[in-house]
Motif scaffolding. Structure first.
Motif, PDB file in Angstrom:
ATOM      1  N   LEU A   2       0.925  -1.114   0.123  1.00  0.00           N
ATOM      2  CA  LEU A   2       0.015   0.065  -0.066  1.00  0.00           C
ATOM      3  C   LEU A   2       0.789   1.203   0.059  1.00  0.00           C
ATOM      4  O   LEU A   2       0.192   2.338   0.399  1.00  0.00           O
ATOM      5  N   THR A   3       2.208   1.113  -0.406  1.00  0.00           N
ATOM      6  CA  THR A   3       2.996   2.338   0.007  1.00  0.00           C
ATOM      7  C   THR A   3       3.572   2.903  -1.533  1.00  0.00           C
ATOM      8  O   THR A   3       4.273   3.800  -1.504  1.00  0.00           O
ATOM      9  N   ASN A   4       3.021   2.099  -2.556  1.00  0.00           N
ATOM     10  CA  ASN A   4       3.503   2.679  -3.966  1.00  0.00           C
ATOM     11  C   ASN A   4       2.756   3.865  -4.167  1.00  0.00           C
ATOM     12  O   ASN A   4       1.710   4.055  -4.155  1.00  0.00           O
ATOM     13  N   SER A   5       3.624   4.848  -4.464  1.00  0.00           N
ATOM     14  CA  SER A   5       3.250   6.406  -4.834  1.00  0.00           C
ATOM     15  C   SER A   5       2.361   6.875  -3.678  1.00  0.00           C
ATOM     16  O   SER A   5       1.483   7.818  -3.938  1.00  0.00           O
ATOM     17  N   LEU A   6       2.682   6.447  -2.380  1.00  0.00           N
ATOM     18  CA  LEU A   6       2.177   6.916  -1.472  1.00  0.00           C
ATOM     19  C   LEU A   6       2.250   8.677  -1.133  1.00  0.00           C
ATOM     20  O   LEU A   6       3.338   9.117  -1.266  1.00  0.00           O
ATOM     21  N   THR A   7       1.082   9.254  -0.897  1.00  0.00           N
ATOM     22  CA  THR A   7       0.992  10.819  -0.922  1.00  0.00           C
ATOM     23  C   THR A   7       0.034  10.951   0.096  1.00  0.00           C
ATOM     24  O   THR A   7      -0.871  10.729   0.283  1.00  0.00           O
ATOM     25  N   ILE A   8       0.223  12.260   0.659  1.00  0.00           N
ATOM     26  CA  ILE A   8      -0.590  12.680   1.731  1.00  0.00           C
ATOM     27  C   ILE A   8      -1.108  14.179   1.627  1.00  0.00           C
ATOM     28  O   ILE A   8      -0.189  15.026   1.007  1.00  0.00           O
ATOM     29  N   SER A   9      -2.318  14.475   2.223  1.00  0.00           N
ATOM     30  CA  SER A   9      -2.968  15.826   1.951  1.00  0.00           C
ATOM     31  C   SER A   9      -2.248  16.594   2.793  1.00  0.00           C
ATOM     32  O   SER A   9      -1.487  16.449   4.037  1.00  0.00           O
ATOM     33  N   PRO A  10      -2.182  17.981   2.599  1.00  0.00           N
ATOM     34  CA  PRO A  10      -1.500  18.883   3.160  1.00  0.00           C
ATOM     35  C   PRO A  10      -1.735  19.208   4.635  1.00  0.00           C
ATOM     36  O   PRO A  10      -1.195  19.487   5.663  1.00  0.00           O
ATOM     37  N   ASP A  11      -3.287  18.787   4.746  1.00  0.00           N
ATOM     38  CA  ASP A  11      -3.768  18.747   6.170  1.00  0.00           C
ATOM     39  C   ASP A  11      -3.574  17.488   6.887  1.00  0.00           C
ATOM     40  O   ASP A  11      -4.091  17.230   8.056  1.00  0.00           O
ATOM     41  N   LYS A  12      -3.113  16.521   6.330  1.00  0.00           N
ATOM     42  CA  LYS A  12      -2.691  15.155   6.969  1.00  0.00           C
ATOM     43  C   LYS A  12      -3.835  14.510   7.337  1.00  0.00           C
ATOM     44  O   LYS A  12      -3.679  13.453   8.072  1.00  0.00           O
ATOM     45  N   THR A  13      -4.975  14.635   6.856  1.00  0.00           N
ATOM     46  CA  THR A  13      -6.226  13.736   7.043  1.00  0.00           C
ATOM     47  C   THR A  13      -6.093  12.518   6.153  1.00  0.00           C
ATOM     48  O   THR A  13      -6.923  11.799   6.495  1.00  0.00           O
ATOM     49  N   THR A  14      -5.459  12.651   5.066  1.00  0.00           N
ATOM     50  CA  THR A  14      -5.943  11.643   3.934  1.00  0.00           C
ATOM     51  C   THR A  14      -4.575  11.229   3.328  1.00  0.00           C
ATOM     52  O   THR A  14      -3.935  12.346   2.860  1.00  0.00           O
ATOM     53  N   MET A  15      -4.308  10.040   3.100  1.00  0.00           N
ATOM     54  CA  MET A  15      -3.343   9.593   2.257  1.00  0.00           C
ATOM     55  C   MET A  15      -3.970   8.771   1.173  1.00  0.00           C
ATOM     56  O   MET A  15      -4.890   8.013   1.071  1.00  0.00           O
ATOM     57  N   VAL A  16      -3.198   8.726  -0.154  1.00  0.00           N
ATOM     58  CA  VAL A  16      -3.694   7.863  -1.111  1.00  0.00           C
ATOM     59  C   VAL A  16      -2.474   7.296  -1.929  1.00  0.00           C
ATOM     60  O   VAL A  16      -1.336   7.755  -1.445  1.00  0.00           O
ATOM     61  N   SER A  17      -2.677   6.096  -2.239  1.00  0.00           N
ATOM     62  CA  SER A  17      -1.529   5.299  -2.922  1.00  0.00           C
ATOM     63  C   SER A  17      -2.392   4.564  -3.837  1.00  0.00           C
ATOM     64  O   SER A  17      -3.371   4.384  -4.249  1.00  0.00           O
ATOM     65  N   LEU A  18      -1.271   3.574  -4.752  1.00  0.00           N
ATOM     66  CA  LEU A  18      -1.504   2.714  -5.782  1.00  0.00           C
ATOM     67  C   LEU A  18      -1.274   1.391  -5.334  1.00  0.00           C
ATOM     68  O   LEU A  18      -0.108   0.804  -5.672  1.00  0.00           O
ATOM     69  N   PRO A  19      -1.905   0.766  -4.621  1.00  0.00           N
ATOM     70  CA  PRO A  19      -1.686  -0.642  -4.259  1.00  0.00           C
ATOM     71  C   PRO A  19      -1.302  -1.578  -5.144  1.00  0.00           C
ATOM     72  O   PRO A  19      -2.113  -1.625  -6.165  1.00  0.00           O
ATOM     73  N   SER A  20      -0.163  -2.395  -5.122  1.00  0.00           N
ATOM     74  CA  SER A  20       0.079  -3.319  -6.086  1.00  0.00           C
ATOM     75  C   SER A  20       1.142  -4.468  -5.942  1.00  0.00           C
ATOM     76  O   SER A  20       1.600  -4.260  -4.716  1.00  0.00           O
ATOM     77  N   ILE A  21       1.072  -5.287  -6.750  1.00  0.00           N
ATOM     78  CA  ILE A  21       2.098  -6.407  -6.304  1.00  0.00           C
ATOM     79  C   ILE A  21       3.089  -6.166  -7.644  1.00  0.00           C
ATOM     80  O   ILE A  21       2.789  -5.931  -8.735  1.00  0.00           O
ATOM     81  N   PHE A  22       4.403  -6.249  -7.291  1.00  0.00           N
ATOM     82  CA  PHE A  22       5.739  -6.171  -8.285  1.00  0.00           C
ATOM     83  C   PHE A  22       5.147  -6.996  -9.781  1.00  0.00           C
ATOM     84  O   PHE A  22       4.863  -8.129  -9.574  1.00  0.00           O
ATOM     85  N   GLY A  23       5.154  -5.978 -10.797  1.00  0.00           N
ATOM     86  CA  GLY A  23       5.095  -6.587 -12.220  1.00  0.00           C
ATOM     87  C   GLY A  23       3.335  -6.829 -12.541  1.00  0.00           C
ATOM     88  O   GLY A  23       3.157  -7.554 -13.267  1.00  0.00           O
ATOM     89  N   GLU A  24       2.475  -6.590 -11.594  1.00  0.00           N
ATOM     90  CA  GLU A  24       1.093  -6.646 -11.781  1.00  0.00           C
ATOM     91  C   GLU A  24       0.307  -5.518 -11.717  1.00  0.00           C
ATOM     92  O   GLU A  24       0.930  -4.313 -11.363  1.00  0.00           O
ATOM     93  N   PRO A  25      -0.832  -5.528 -12.310  1.00  0.00           N
ATOM     94  CA  PRO A  25      -1.455  -4.304 -12.466  1.00  0.00           C
ATOM     95  C   PRO A  25      -1.926  -3.602 -10.868  1.00  0.00           C
ATOM     96  O   PRO A  25      -1.951  -4.477 -10.049  1.00  0.00           O
ATOM     97  N   ILE A  26      -2.012  -2.431 -10.787  1.00  0.00           N
ATOM     98  CA  ILE A  26      -2.507  -1.612  -9.524  1.00  0.00           C
ATOM     99  C   ILE A  26      -3.846  -2.211  -9.212  1.00  0.00           C
ATOM    100  O   ILE A  26      -4.909  -2.605 -10.084  1.00  0.00           O
ATOM    101  N   GLU A  27      -4.155  -2.262  -7.944  1.00  0.00           N
ATOM    102  CA  GLU A  27      -5.586  -2.533  -7.372  1.00  0.00           C
ATOM    103  C   GLU A  27      -6.532  -1.483  -7.637  1.00  0.00           C
ATOM    104  O   GLU A  27      -7.847  -1.608  -7.883  1.00  0.00           O
ATOM    105  N   GLY A  28      -6.071  -0.046  -7.821  1.00  0.00           N
ATOM    106  CA  GLY A  28      -6.903   1.050  -7.904  1.00  0.00           C
ATOM    107  C   GLY A  28      -6.321   2.057  -7.043  1.00  0.00           C
ATOM    108  O   GLY A  28      -5.036   2.206  -6.730  1.00  0.00           O
ATOM    109  N   LEU A  29      -6.944   3.065  -6.634  1.00  0.00           N
ATOM    110  CA  LEU A  29      -6.617   4.110  -5.750  1.00  0.00           C
ATOM    111  C   LEU A  29      -6.887   3.969  -4.302  1.00  0.00           C
ATOM    112  O   LEU A  29      -8.127   3.757  -4.098  1.00  0.00           O
ATOM    113  N   ALA A  30      -6.125   3.601  -3.421  1.00  0.00           N
ATOM    114  CA  ALA A  30      -6.113   3.528  -2.098  1.00  0.00           C
ATOM    115  C   ALA A  30      -6.573   4.913  -1.425  1.00  0.00           C
ATOM    116  O   ALA A  30      -5.480   5.615  -1.624  1.00  0.00           O
TER     117      ALA A  30
END
Length: 378
Positions: free
Chosen positions: A154-182
């Protein structure tokens, strides 16, 4: 075991969630008369001694007056961009309560002189001066709404909002498609995954070479970039992007009617190869097609910009010597306003940032860090 709760966001795609921004087909091409001028700006480091080529991630502070670069494993350099001067070298702890993550893949400057660092084993917020402010455990077993036995990171491209209330990431397994937007709520550490069907094309253009216990992946990858009060989710394989507004919990798909270039790659490449020679051959095939870059926001003009390249050329030694580079412009509502083949560039400016309507690319001049500055002349 907790069960995954399907996160079917009410994105209102039927009415306004999916947007094709064509603009006015009869309007002028904003970039038609564009030229670039180039300067090299050298950073004054005083008497400080270090390897200026060892910076590997960076971000700007909110008003874009300063750039921060992670140096080696436990140091951050603060550079005054208005005066091109090294201001500070901040050292961080490798052990103890204030230890920062090893080899972080997320690096963001937040308001109030705070720094977000994310890695596979550790994620946290720190004061620029080094004190730990908050720690987060971004693992399936620690997130309500994600199966405990989920096999993806769940740490692929992990990014946080400036107010620190929300994080988003692109969960994935190496070599496979992403699951979506976490989407992770940091208050209660709950999470959901939103589908990103327009980016499924990305996996068609990833190539994996496995050798012994190691593996190499090349090609296009999905990325997240926080920009102009939104999270932009994009890929090199397609011009389509998603915009996620964490305050309203809304996801929007945006398509663009590009005419100078294809709107996406086509076909498929070999997903797995058995030699480095085959890997390089597939890379050449990949580089013939369009590759879209990051998105930039010019707050003075209130416009977005994006580069792309295609038709890679190689010399007799099979070295990549250049590509056709394009620049696109969009207004603040994501309407396409300009397209231009930029003949002054041989390579797309990866890892660039934009400040005061100019693009900056980090480089090295002698023993000093420096920036190549591209000024857009309209």
């Amino acid at each position: 075991m907790r069960k995954l709760i399907p996160a079917l966001l009410l994105v209102a795609f039927a009415s306004c969630g999916e947007k094709s921004n064509s603009g006015n087909s009869e309007s002028e091409n904003f970039l038609e008369n564009l030229t670039l001028s180039v300067d090299t700006l050298i950073v004054d480091v005083g008497d400080e001694l270090f390897n200026p080529g060892a910076y590997y991630v960076r971000d700007l502070n909110p008003d874009q007056s300063k750039a921060y670069f992670l140096y080696m494993e436990n140091e951050v350099h603060e550079i005054d961009l208005d005066n091109m001067k090294l201001l500070n070298r901040f050292s961080y702890q490798e052990d103890g309560p204030d230890a920062i993550p090893k080899y972080p893949n997320s690096f963001q400057i937040l308001p109030d002189n705070e720094l977000f660092l994310g890695g596979y084993a550790q994620t946290g917020v720190f004061k620029i001066s080094g004190e730990n402010v908050a720690n987060y455990k971004i693992r399936p077993e620690n997130l309500e709404g994600i199966p405990d036995d989920a096999g993806y990171s769940l740490t692929n491209s992990l990014t946080i909002s400036p107010d620190k209330t929300t994080m988003v990431s692109l969960p994935s397994i190496f070599g496979e498609p992403i699951e979506g937007l976490a989407v992770i709520n940091t208050a209660d550490m709950s999470a959901k995954i939103l589908e990103l069907p327009a980016l499924e094309i990305t996996n068609n253009f990833q190539i994996v070479f496995r050798e012994g216990n190691g593996a190499t992946a090349i090609g296009d990858f999905d990325r997240i970039h926080y920009l102009n009060n939104q999270f932009i989710i994009f890929s090199g394989a397609t011009s389509a992007i998603y915009s996620y507004n964490w305050k309203s919990d809304s996801l929007r798909l945006i398509n663009f009617p590009h005419k100078l270039v294809p709107v996406s790659k086509t076909g498929e490449l070999s997903k797995s190869v058995d030699s480095r020679e085959a890997l390089m051959s597939e890379r050449k095939n990949l580089n013939k097609q369009i590759t879209f870059g990051n998105i930039f926001w010019d707050k003075e003009k209130e416009m977005y910009f994006r580069f792309a390249d295609m038709n890679a050329q190689y010399n007799a030694e099979e070295k990549h010597i250049g590509s056709d580079v394009y620049l696109f412009s969009y207004d603040q509502n994501w309407n396409l306003t300009g397209e231009k083949l930029v003949k002054e560039l041989d390579f797309q400016p990866y890892s660039a940032f934009m400040k005061n309507g100019k693009f900056y690319i980090r480089t090295v001049q002698g023993e000093n860090p420096a920036f190549i500055q591209y000024t857009l002349n309209f």
